[in-house]
Design a protein around this motif. Sequence first.
Motif, PDB file in Angstrom:
ATOM      1  N   GLU A   1     100.414  63.257  83.484  1.00 45.77           N
ATOM      2  CA  GLU A   1     101.233  62.117  83.978  1.00 45.77           C
ATOM      3  C   GLU A   1     102.615  62.411  83.823  1.00 45.77           C
ATOM      4  O   GLU A   1     103.435  61.990  84.665  1.00 45.77           O
ATOM      5  N   LEU A   2     103.085  62.998  82.795  1.00 49.68           N
ATOM      6  CA  LEU A   2     104.349  63.597  82.684  1.00 49.68           C
ATOM      7  C   LEU A   2     104.762  64.579  83.676  1.00 49.68           C
ATOM      8  O   LEU A   2     106.086  64.393  84.252  1.00 49.68           O
ATOM      9  N   SER A   3     103.914  65.274  84.044  1.00 52.16           N
ATOM     10  CA  SER A   3     104.306  66.440  85.177  1.00 52.16           C
ATOM     11  C   SER A   3     104.441  65.562  86.379  1.00 52.16           C
ATOM     12  O   SER A   3     105.575  66.001  87.208  1.00 52.16           O
ATOM     13  N   GLN A   4     103.541  64.643  86.803  1.00 54.58           N
ATOM     14  CA  GLN A   4     103.964  63.788  88.064  1.00 54.58           C
ATOM     15  C   GLN A   4     105.276  63.077  87.958  1.00 54.58           C
ATOM     16  O   GLN A   4     105.965  62.721  88.766  1.00 54.58           O
ATOM     17  N   ILE A   5     105.575  62.468  86.831  1.00 59.91           N
ATOM     18  CA  ILE A   5     106.964  61.616  86.771  1.00 59.91           C
ATOM     19  C   ILE A   5     107.917  62.584  86.756  1.00 59.91           C
ATOM     20  O   ILE A   5     108.815  62.190  87.774  1.00 59.91           O
ATOM     21  N   LEU A   6     107.948  63.827  86.263  1.00 61.61           N
ATOM     22  CA  LEU A   6     109.155  64.593  86.449  1.00 61.61           C
ATOM     23  C   LEU A   6     109.265  65.199  88.016  1.00 61.61           C
ATOM     24  O   LEU A   6     110.127  65.347  88.429  1.00 61.61           O
ATOM     25  N   ASP A   7     107.947  65.480  88.582  1.00 60.47           N
ATOM     26  CA  ASP A   7     107.940  65.722  90.079  1.00 60.47           C
ATOM     27  C   ASP A   7     108.490  64.757  90.695  1.00 60.47           C
ATOM     28  O   ASP A   7     109.398  65.005  91.763  1.00 60.47           O
ATOM     29  N   TRP A   8     108.426  63.335  90.567  1.00 59.03           N
ATOM     30  CA  TRP A   8     108.993  62.210  91.373  1.00 59.03           C
ATOM     31  C   TRP A   8     110.403  62.168  91.097  1.00 59.03           C
ATOM     32  O   TRP A   8     111.040  61.889  91.974  1.00 59.03           O
ATOM     33  N   VAL A   9     110.765  62.521  90.094  1.00 57.48           N
ATOM     34  CA  VAL A   9     112.226  62.581  89.451  1.00 57.48           C
ATOM     35  C   VAL A   9     112.986  63.618  90.543  1.00 57.48           C
ATOM     36  O   VAL A   9     114.080  63.362  90.905  1.00 57.48           O
ATOM     37  N   GLU A  10     112.364  64.595  90.322  1.00 57.22           N
ATOM     38  CA  GLU A  10     112.712  65.981  91.305  1.00 57.22           C
ATOM     39  C   GLU A  10     112.652  65.410  92.779  1.00 57.22           C
ATOM     40  O   GLU A  10     113.779  65.749  93.491  1.00 57.22           O
ATOM     41  N   GLN A  11     111.819  64.554  93.255  1.00 61.41           N
ATOM     42  CA  GLN A  11     111.740  64.304  94.614  1.00 61.41           C
ATOM     43  C   GLN A  11     113.060  63.208  94.836  1.00 61.41           C
ATOM     44  O   GLN A  11     113.530  63.279  95.971  1.00 61.41           O
ATOM     45  N   LEU A  12     113.333  62.459  93.963  1.00 62.07           N
ATOM     46  CA  LEU A  12     114.383  61.480  94.097  1.00 62.07           C
ATOM     47  C   LEU A  12     115.620  62.212  94.093  1.00 62.07           C
ATOM     48  O   LEU A  12     116.756  61.820  94.977  1.00 62.07           O
ATOM     49  N   GLY A  13     115.953  63.411  93.515  1.00 62.39           N
ATOM     50  CA  GLY A  13     117.009  64.269  93.589  1.00 62.39           C
ATOM     51  C   GLY A  13     117.317  64.900  94.696  1.00 62.39           C
ATOM     52  O   GLY A  13     118.578  65.229  95.223  1.00 62.39           O
ATOM     53  N   GLU A  14     116.335  64.796  95.549  1.00 60.91           N
ATOM     54  CA  GLU A  14     116.472  65.570  96.958  1.00 60.91           C
ATOM     55  C   GLU A  14     117.031  64.662  98.026  1.00 60.91           C
ATOM     56  O   GLU A  14     117.498  64.983  99.148  1.00 60.91           O
ATOM     57  N   VAL A  15     117.047  63.186  97.814  1.00 63.79           N
ATOM     58  CA  VAL A  15     117.702  62.036  98.816  1.00 63.79           C
ATOM     59  C   VAL A  15     119.051  62.381  98.966  1.00 63.79           C
ATOM     60  O   VAL A  15     119.767  62.523  97.765  1.00 63.79           O
ATOM     61  N   ASP A  16     119.444  62.476 100.154  1.00 60.90           N
ATOM     62  CA  ASP A  16     121.039  62.485 100.431  1.00 60.90           C
ATOM     63  C   ASP A  16     121.367  61.184  99.996  1.00 60.90           C
ATOM     64  O   ASP A  16     121.397  60.228 100.809  1.00 60.90           O
ATOM     65  N   THR A  17     122.356  61.095  99.256  1.00 59.70           N
ATOM     66  CA  THR A  17     122.950  59.582  98.748  1.00 59.70           C
ATOM     67  C   THR A  17     124.636  59.836  98.960  1.00 59.70           C
ATOM     68  O   THR A  17     125.339  59.061  98.562  1.00 59.70           O
ATOM     69  N   SER A  18     125.013  60.715  99.766  1.00 62.99           N
ATOM     70  CA  SER A  18     126.570  60.789  99.982  1.00 62.99           C
ATOM     71  C   SER A  18     127.138  60.036 100.577  1.00 62.99           C
ATOM     72  O   SER A  18     128.231  59.493 100.536  1.00 62.99           O
ATOM     73  N   GLN A  19     126.400  59.149 101.571  1.00 60.72           N
ATOM     74  CA  GLN A  19     126.924  58.160 102.255  1.00 60.72           C
ATOM     75  C   GLN A  19     126.801  56.717 101.755  1.00 60.72           C
ATOM     76  O   GLN A  19     127.105  55.484 102.199  1.00 60.72           O
ATOM     77  N   VAL A  20     125.959  56.757 100.655  1.00 57.69           N
ATOM     78  CA  VAL A  20     125.643  55.288  99.953  1.00 57.69           C
ATOM     79  C   VAL A  20     126.860  55.061  98.863  1.00 57.69           C
ATOM     80  O   VAL A  20     127.234  55.913  98.108  1.00 57.69           O
ATOM     81  N   GLU A  21     127.358  53.901  99.199  1.00 57.66           N
ATOM     82  CA  GLU A  21     128.508  53.417  98.250  1.00 57.66           C
ATOM     83  C   GLU A  21     127.834  52.721  96.786  1.00 57.66           C
ATOM     84  O   GLU A  21     126.778  52.183  96.860  1.00 57.66           O
ATOM     85  N   PRO A  22     128.304  53.373  95.591  1.00 62.64           N
ATOM     86  CA  PRO A  22     127.770  52.884  94.436  1.00 62.64           C
ATOM     87  C   PRO A  22     128.055  51.315  94.323  1.00 62.64           C
ATOM     88  O   PRO A  22     129.111  50.773  94.811  1.00 62.64           O
ATOM     89  N   MET A  23     127.220  50.617  93.625  1.00 65.46           N
ATOM     90  CA  MET A  23     127.344  49.086  93.386  1.00 65.46           C
ATOM     91  C   MET A  23     126.843  48.953  92.171  1.00 65.46           C
ATOM     92  O   MET A  23     125.996  49.675  91.585  1.00 65.46           O
ATOM     93  N   THR A  24     127.220  47.618  91.892  1.00 69.51           N
ATOM     94  CA  THR A  24     126.837  47.323  90.271  1.00 69.51           C
ATOM     95  C   THR A  24     125.791  46.055  90.404  1.00 69.51           C
ATOM     96  O   THR A  24     124.994  45.811  89.510  1.00 69.51           O
ATOM     97  N   ALA A  25     125.594  45.398  91.626  1.00 63.24           N
ATOM     98  CA  ALA A  25     124.561  44.222  92.013  1.00 63.24           C
ATOM     99  C   ALA A  25     124.184  44.217  93.262  1.00 63.24           C
ATOM    100  O   ALA A  25     124.961  45.101  94.126  1.00 63.24           O
TER     101      ALA A  25
END
Length: 100
Positions: A30-54
């Motif tokens: 389960e922990l391995s799957q969670i860490l794999d998912w977090v690594e997968q999220l790190g691969e997403v290109d968010t350079s064009q996404v503006e940070p927001m608080t709400a």
Amino acid sequence: MSVDQTTVAKIASLARIKMSEDELARMAPELSQILDWVEQLGEVDTSQVEPMTAVIPNSLRLRADEVDADPLTGGNRRDDVLANAPAAEHGFFGVPKVIE
């Protein structure tokens, strides 16, 4: 990233969680799957996404910053406030000395 039972046991001991061998065996994949998912999220290109608080845009309602706007709660009331003080010294509240 792969997490084995010894790593899960070390994490459990650091968190002061008592786990049986069966729980350790179930938790490792389960922990391995969670860490794999977090690594997968790190691969997403968010350079064009503006940070927001709400999710919806919010703005604060601000009032004008005026000194003495209200005669009852505004400034220049030092003498009235210190009139009720048990010990007023040089325009401030007098307090007992606590450090020698």
